[in-house]
Design an enzyme around this catalytic site. Structure first.
Site, PDB file in Angstrom:
ATOM      1  N   ASP A  95      22.619  53.263  17.746  1.00 23.99           N
ATOM      2  CA  ASP A  95      22.228  51.987  18.364  1.00 23.99           C
ATOM      3  C   ASP A  95      21.088  52.101  19.383  1.00 23.99           C
ATOM      4  O   ASP A  95      20.400  51.133  19.653  1.00 23.99           O
ATOM      5  CB  ASP A  95      23.449  51.355  19.069  1.00 23.99           C
ATOM      6  CG  ASP A  95      24.121  52.311  20.044  1.00 23.99           C
ATOM      7  OD1 ASP A  95      23.618  53.436  20.220  1.00 23.99           O
ATOM      8  OD2 ASP A  95      25.153  51.948  20.626  1.00 23.99           O
ATOM      9  N   HIS A  96      20.867  53.286  19.935  1.00 27.62           N
ATOM     10  CA  HIS A  96      19.904  53.404  21.032  1.00 27.62           C
ATOM     11  C   HIS A  96      18.475  53.694  20.573  1.00 27.62           C
ATOM     12  O   HIS A  96      17.555  53.612  21.365  1.00 27.62           O
ATOM     13  CB  HIS A  96      20.327  54.514  22.001  1.00 27.62           C
ATOM     14  CG  HIS A  96      21.389  54.102  22.975  1.00 27.62           C
ATOM     15  ND1 HIS A  96      22.638  53.722  22.591  1.00 27.62           N
ATOM     16  CD2 HIS A  96      21.372  54.008  24.322  1.00 27.62           C
ATOM     17  CE1 HIS A  96      23.357  53.416  23.653  1.00 27.62           C
ATOM     18  NE2 HIS A  96      22.606  53.576  24.725  1.00 27.62           N
ATOM     19  N   ASP A 160      28.955  57.319  27.026  1.00 28.84           N
ATOM     20  CA  ASP A 160      28.103  56.230  27.475  1.00 28.84           C
ATOM     21  C   ASP A 160      28.847  55.546  28.608  1.00 28.84           C
ATOM     22  O   ASP A 160      30.056  55.324  28.508  1.00 28.84           O
ATOM     23  CB  ASP A 160      27.865  55.234  26.330  1.00 28.84           C
ATOM     24  CG  ASP A 160      26.806  54.222  26.707  1.00 28.84           C
ATOM     25  OD1 ASP A 160      25.659  54.360  26.245  1.00 28.84           O
ATOM     26  OD2 ASP A 160      27.112  53.307  27.498  1.00 28.84           O
ATOM     27  N   ARG A 448      22.100  46.242  33.343  1.00 27.86           N
ATOM     28  CA  ARG A 448      21.306  47.010  34.321  1.00 27.86           C
ATOM     29  C   ARG A 448      19.917  46.435  34.452  1.00 27.86           C
ATOM     30  O   ARG A 448      19.345  45.958  33.474  1.00 27.86           O
ATOM     31  CB  ARG A 448      21.164  48.456  33.855  1.00 27.86           C
ATOM     32  CG  ARG A 448      22.453  49.145  33.909  1.00 27.86           C
ATOM     33  CD  ARG A 448      22.314  50.645  33.892  1.00 27.86           C
ATOM     34  NE  ARG A 448      23.644  51.132  34.137  1.00 27.86           N
ATOM     35  CZ  ARG A 448      24.234  52.105  33.469  1.00 27.86           C
ATOM     36  NH1 ARG A 448      23.557  52.751  32.554  1.00 27.86           N
ATOM     37  NH2 ARG A 448      25.449  52.455  33.758  1.00 27.86           N
ATOM     38  N   SER A 643      23.698  55.840  34.065  1.00 24.96           N
ATOM     39  CA  SER A 643      24.066  56.352  32.748  1.00 24.96           C
ATOM     40  C   SER A 643      24.961  57.591  32.781  1.00 24.96           C
ATOM     41  O   SER A 643      25.036  58.312  33.768  1.00 24.96           O
ATOM     42  CB  SER A 643      22.767  56.694  32.021  1.00 24.96           C
ATOM     43  OG  SER A 643      23.001  57.598  30.990  1.00 24.96           O
ATOM     44  N   ARG A 645      24.231  59.992  30.696  1.00 26.53           N
ATOM     45  CA  ARG A 645      23.406  61.008  30.021  1.00 26.53           C
ATOM     46  C   ARG A 645      23.452  62.341  30.761  1.00 26.53           C
ATOM     47  O   ARG A 645      23.057  62.447  31.927  1.00 26.53           O
ATOM     48  CB  ARG A 645      21.964  60.507  29.856  1.00 26.53           C
ATOM     49  CG  ARG A 645      21.227  60.210  31.128  1.00 26.53           C
ATOM     50  CD  ARG A 645      19.915  59.459  30.860  1.00 26.53           C
ATOM     51  NE  ARG A 645      20.171  58.056  30.584  1.00 26.53           N
ATOM     52  CZ  ARG A 645      19.361  57.054  30.917  1.00 26.53           C
ATOM     53  NH1 ARG A 645      18.205  57.293  31.504  1.00 26.53           N
ATOM     54  NH2 ARG A 645      19.672  55.804  30.655  1.00 26.53           N
TER      55      ARG A 645
HETATM   56  C1  MIC Z   1      22.473  52.975  29.519  1.00 22.70           C
HETATM   57  O1  MIC Z   1      22.928  51.835  29.435  1.00 22.70           O
HETATM   58  O2  MIC Z   1      21.852  53.395  30.509  1.00 22.70           O
HETATM   59  C2  MIC Z   1      22.712  53.938  28.380  1.00 22.70           C
HETATM   60  C3  MIC Z   1      21.424  54.220  27.755  1.00 22.70           C
HETATM   61  O3  MIC Z   1      23.537  53.335  27.410  1.00 22.70           O
HETATM   62  C4  MIC Z   1      23.366  55.193  28.936  1.00 22.70           C
HETATM   63  C5  MIC Z   1      23.539  56.270  27.959  1.00 22.70           C
HETATM   64  C6  MIC Z   1      22.308  57.068  27.698  1.00 22.70           C
HETATM   65  O4  MIC Z   1      21.545  57.327  28.605  1.00 22.70           O
HETATM   66  O5  MIC Z   1      22.137  57.455  26.557  1.00 22.70           O
HETATM   67  C7  MIC Z   1      24.710  54.953  29.612  1.00 22.70           C
HETATM   68  O6  MIC Z   1      24.967  53.882  30.100  1.00 22.70           O
HETATM   69  O7  MIC Z   1      25.513  55.899  29.724  1.00 22.70           O
HETATM   70 FE1  SF4 Z   2      22.952  49.976  24.934  1.00 17.93          FE
HETATM   71 FE2  SF4 Z   2      23.601  50.952  27.355  1.00 17.93          FE
HETATM   72 FE3  SF4 Z   2      22.240  48.653  27.083  1.00 17.93          FE
HETATM   73 FE4  SF4 Z   2      24.734  48.735  26.382  1.00 17.93          FE
HETATM   74  S1  SF4 Z   2      23.945  49.049  28.421  1.00 17.93           S
HETATM   75  S2  SF4 Z   2      23.087  47.768  25.225  1.00 17.93           S
HETATM   76  S3  SF4 Z   2      24.934  50.786  25.547  1.00 17.93           S
HETATM   77  S4  SF4 Z   2      21.560  50.688  26.514  1.00 17.93           S
END
Ligand code: MIC
Ligand code: SF4
Length: 859
Positions: A95-96, A160, A448, A643, A645
């Site tokens: 999805d990312h 995640d 976010r 995140s 990550r």
């Molecule tokens: C996000 O919303 O910041 C992400 C991208 O989903 C991250 C995960 C990632 O960095 O791959 C998260 O929320 O953990």
């Molecule tokens: Fe994707 Fe993270 Fe955004 Fe949710 S918050 S849509 S998991 S990047």
């Protein structure tokens, strides 16, 4: 779809007894969070009255979910663990990695070409190790989990931070780094500090313009981005039960934005309705049988102050719609105050784009309510002033809202429908003109809004609101538009007012999809080959980090003293960098490039103490590494917010940073640092942040007697010849200190794995090389019926051909230091065949069909 019913049955069968035992030991009524936690203790964990916010406890989560951007690192680590198959039900969701540009159809095609190698890798690892695979276009991890896997009273972890979304279905679902996922998938205990408990009592009822999103926007305003750290937020009260299940999901989802370990709600009729609507009547029936165990004890909700560490009360009948932002999700402004706040702060009020959807807010209810506003545009003779986009959370939602005419309603107001993926939420948004870096405002229903997150432009002011409010504001094109009181002027010059949104909690005709996008794994994956090209710039097998040298660390340099907010987006940016999530060395080139240097207030500009010159952070760190000089990173409050990550921990580790010293940490990031063998330290006295000077030479002492609850000392040798010692704290327990000593948690696991598991894997693979099993065929068949015949045969052939190879491959994957490239070679099957095979396997039937439909409509 109902998956893993047996696992749910087994859990529910033992839950009442586990809860009764826990109630006895704790000796008081229990919250829902405690019931779930205590009924998921690992078999080797002794039951006791755990200290909230104190005791480290071993748990046994029911399942694991991973998304493509984090799964790469998680699975590369899992491969090193030497296990033949995952120990608990696990899934991967693509999805990312899909860039939102022109619209679903084209964007998906581009992603499938550009990220083919990564998708092929993920699908083959999933196939091999028994992991369910959701293809690109199937949807965003958290929406797909809510629709298929989440269940009341369950416990899951996911790589995640918004895994917490599943709290909407009464789970304890927690975001973690990949190394934690590896523990659980390898059948080991998963450790967590027993959380504190925050109770949120919801009274009244949502109505009119106020949505579930406003509850969490309000909570974020009250608790701030740090307020939930180390705590589970448990919602209860009439306001909770009167709200939809997906609304609860939204609230839990954004609990990540207050740093909460997770959030949850007790099982109720809304969850039963949602389970029934998503084809899981069986799960609802099972839950109904033990429903008193799937919510908090009545005494707890009657006297919450006695049982929670903190209680917040919100009256939904009085709650106003909110917009949170810019640049931080906890800056909450009720819509009635926006005119005043915007002018006071100089926020641009013209709204360029409104974006709805994402994992946070793309339920049927959300979309139907937003569509009711879109329909008013034509009815009232209005013209939508801002651009408007939609990213549906799943193919099931997309198909259903398309069938029910909502997409049509949005397209009539000029909306662009992006793929069922993260897209603009994670900077995978090819926004025209963003490179000009102009000051501008956007509103979205995501979670976010950190600087640069959505479009890479640091001057984009992003505000977060409910999909309904975002739609209304996009129609008005004005950030200060308050739909509760304000009028709009239509095309014929009349003043008109938008009616409050209306919609359906669930589709009257039920959910549907031609193909939700799921590929089940091979029953026996031992012959499935995993493809990692040694020349790839997207994937790189992992070499273990070096163990601790057994001495104090002396002569370290300061890499950066970061000023202010330093989220994981600042430490390891997403957007275009997502591409390198499977290649540690390449992604390390983004280390801390978003952080502000305290000394010159610049981004990505730090002093190289070897030359005295200012340069980009990763370049300076690589220069230190080349000289064998360690370094330290200093940070402010809530360092690593955001995140899950683990790249934000692995990159500094890979490049030779030895410690991260901050005023405070966000939970997941602190754990990620520990798992990767890094020192994560906090100032005993926060003022000592000011003692760190740019040219300091730094020692970390006390490591030879490194012990739990014993602070360490940092000695600062200033360039003027003076010296200062400061005390630094840590939260390492005994086991975590062992990870530090071994170089990483994975190295610890590797030690035992090398002795037994890999040999077994190798033997198994080699023993039946010729067996052309049905399983891979099946997997392929599901995805691409015609391709199935050819592809798996080729894969099988390779297994036959390379009789001796698997043994070696397995050995190499367990990873000797210098070997990664060679190891890669061994693991990769010969190029042509698997490529073809996977190409077919990964063919996006759903997505294409979906795309065609959308395309047709557009014409
Ligand atoms: C996000 O919303 O910041 C992400 C991208 O989903 C991250 C995960 C990632 O960095 O791959 C998260 O929320 O953990
Ligand atoms: Fe994707 Fe993270 Fe955004 Fe949710 S918050 S849509 S998991 S990047």
């Amino acid at each position: 779809m109902a998956f893993d019913l047996d696992m749910i049955k087994a859990l529910y069968a033992k839950m009442p007894a586990s809860i009764a035992k826990a109630r006895k030991v704790v000796n008081r009524p229990l919250t829902l969070s405690e019931k779930i936690l205590y009924s998921h203790l690992h078999a080797d964990q002794k039951l006791e009255n755990f200290g909230r916010g104190k005791s480290y406890v071993d748990f046994a989560p029911d399942r694991v979910a991973m998304q493509d951007a984090t799964a790469q690192m998680a699975l590369l680590q899992f491969m090193s663990a030497g296990k033949p198959r995952v120990a608990v039900p696990s899934t991967v969701h693509c999805d990312h990695l899909i860039v939102a540009k022109t619209g679903a159809a084209e964007d998906l095609t581009v992603a499938n070409t550009e990220s083919k190698e990564v998708f092929d890798f993920l699908s083959s690892v999933s196939n091999k190790y028994g992991i369910g695979f959701w293809r690109p276009g199937a949807g965003i991890i958290h929406q797909v989990v809510l629709e298929n896997y989440a269940f009341p009273g369950g416990m899951m972890i996911g790589t995640d931070s918004h895994t917490v979304n599943a709290g909407g279905l009464g789970m304890v679902a927690i975001g973690v780094g990949g190394a934690d996922a590896v523990d659980v998938m390898a059948g080991m205990a998963w450790e967590l500090k027993f959380p504190k408990l925050i109770g949120v009592k919801l009274t009244g009822k949502l109505s009119g313009w106020t949505a579930a999103k406003d509850v969490i926007l309000k909570v974020a305003g009250i608790l701030t981005v740090k307020g939930g750290t180390g705590a589970i937020v448990e919602y209860f009260g009439e306001g909770a039960t009167s709200m939809s299940c997906t609304g609860k999901g939204t609230i839990c989802n954004m609990g990540a934005e207050i740093g909460a370990t997770t959030s949850t709600f007790g099982y109720d009729a809304s969850m039963e309705r949602y389970l029934n609507a998503t084809g899981r009547t069986e799960v609802a029936k099972l839950a109904n049988k033990i429903k008193e165990h799937l919510t908090g004890d009545p005494e707890v909700y009657a006297n919450p102050e006695k049982y929670f560490d903190q209680v917040v009360e919100i009256n939904l009948s009085e709650l106003e719609p909110h917009l949170n932002g810019p640049f931080t999700p906890d800056l909450a402004t009720p819509i009635s105050k926006m005119k005043e706040e915007a002018s006071k702060n100089g926020w641009p009020t013209r709204v360029e784009v409104g974006l709805i959807g994402s994992c946070t807010n793309s339920s049927y209810e959300d979309i139907s309510r937003a569509a009711s506003l879109a329909r008013q545009v034509a009815d009232k003779g209005l013209k939508t002033k801002s651009e408007f986009t939609i990213t549906p959370g799943s193919e099931v939602v997309r198909y259903t809202i398309d069938r029910d005419g909502f997409i049509d309603a949005f397209e009539k107001i000029g909306a662009k429908v992006f793929a069922n993926a993260c897209g603009p939420c994670i900077g995978m948004w090819n926004r025209v003109g963003a490179d000009k870096k102009e000051k501008n405002t956007i509103v979205h229903s995501f979670n976010r809004n950190f600087q640069s997150r959505n479009d890479g432009n640091p001057n984009t002011y992003a505000f977060v609101g409910s999909p309904e409010l975002v739609t209304a504001i996009a129609i008005a094109g004005d950030l200060t538009f308050n739909p509760e009181t304000d009028f709009l002027t239509n095309e014929s010059g009349q003043k008109v007012k938008l009616e409050p949104p209306t919609g359906d909690e669930l589709p009257k005709r039920g959910f549907d999809a031609e193909d939700p996008g799921y590929v089940s794994p091979a029953k026996d994956g031992s012959k499935v080959q995993v493809k990692v090209s040694p020349t790839s710039d997207r994937l790189q097998l992992l070499a273990p980090f070096k163990p601790w040298e057994g001495t104090d660390l002396r002569g370290l340099r300061l890499l950066i003293k970061a000023k202010g907010k330093c989220t994981t987006d600042h430490i390891s940016m997403a957007g275009k960098w997502l591409k390198y999530r499977g290649h540690l060395d390449n992604i390390s080139n983004n280390l801390l490039i978003g952080a502000t240097n305290f000394y010159n207030e610049k981004i990505n500009s730090v002093k190289n103490n070897l030359t005295g010159q200012y340069d980009e952070v990763p370049r300076v760190q690589r220069a230190y590494k080349a000289q064998g000089i360690g370094s330290i990173v200093v940070g402010d409050e809530n360092y690593g917010e955001g995140s899950s990550r683990e790249h934000a921990a692995m990159e500094p580790r890979h490049l030779g940073v030895r410690a991260i010293l901050v005023k405070s940490f966000a939970r997941i990031h602190e754990t990620n640092l520990k798992k990767q063998g890094m020192l994560g330290l906090t100032f005993a006295n926060k003022e000592d942040y000011n003692k760190i000077q740019e040219d300091d030479v730094i020692d970390i002492t006390g490591l030879t007697t490194f012990a739990p609850e014993t602070p360490l000392t940092i000695v600062l040798h200033h360039s003027n010849g003076t010296e200062e010692s400061i005390t630094v704290n840590h939260t390492y327990n005994k086991g975590q200190i062992e990870w530090f000593k071994a170089g990483s948690a994975l190295n610890m696991m590797g030690k035992s794995a090398t002795k037994t598991a890999p040999k077994k894997v190798a033997a198994k693979t080699a023993a039946k090389p010729a067996a052309k099993k049905a399983a891979p065929k099946k997997a392929a068949k599901k995805a691409a019926p015609k391709a199935a015949k050819k592809a798996p045969k080729k894969v099988a052939k390779k297994a036959v051909a390379k009789k001796a190879a698997p043994k070696k491959a397995a050995k190499k994957v367990v990873a000797k230091k210098a070997a990664p490239k060679k190891a890669a070679k061994k693991v990769v099957a010969k190029k042509a065949a698997p490529k073809k095979a996977v190409k077919k396997v990964a063919k996006k039937v759903v997505a294409k069909k979906a795309a065609k439909k959308v395309a047709k409509k557009k014409k």
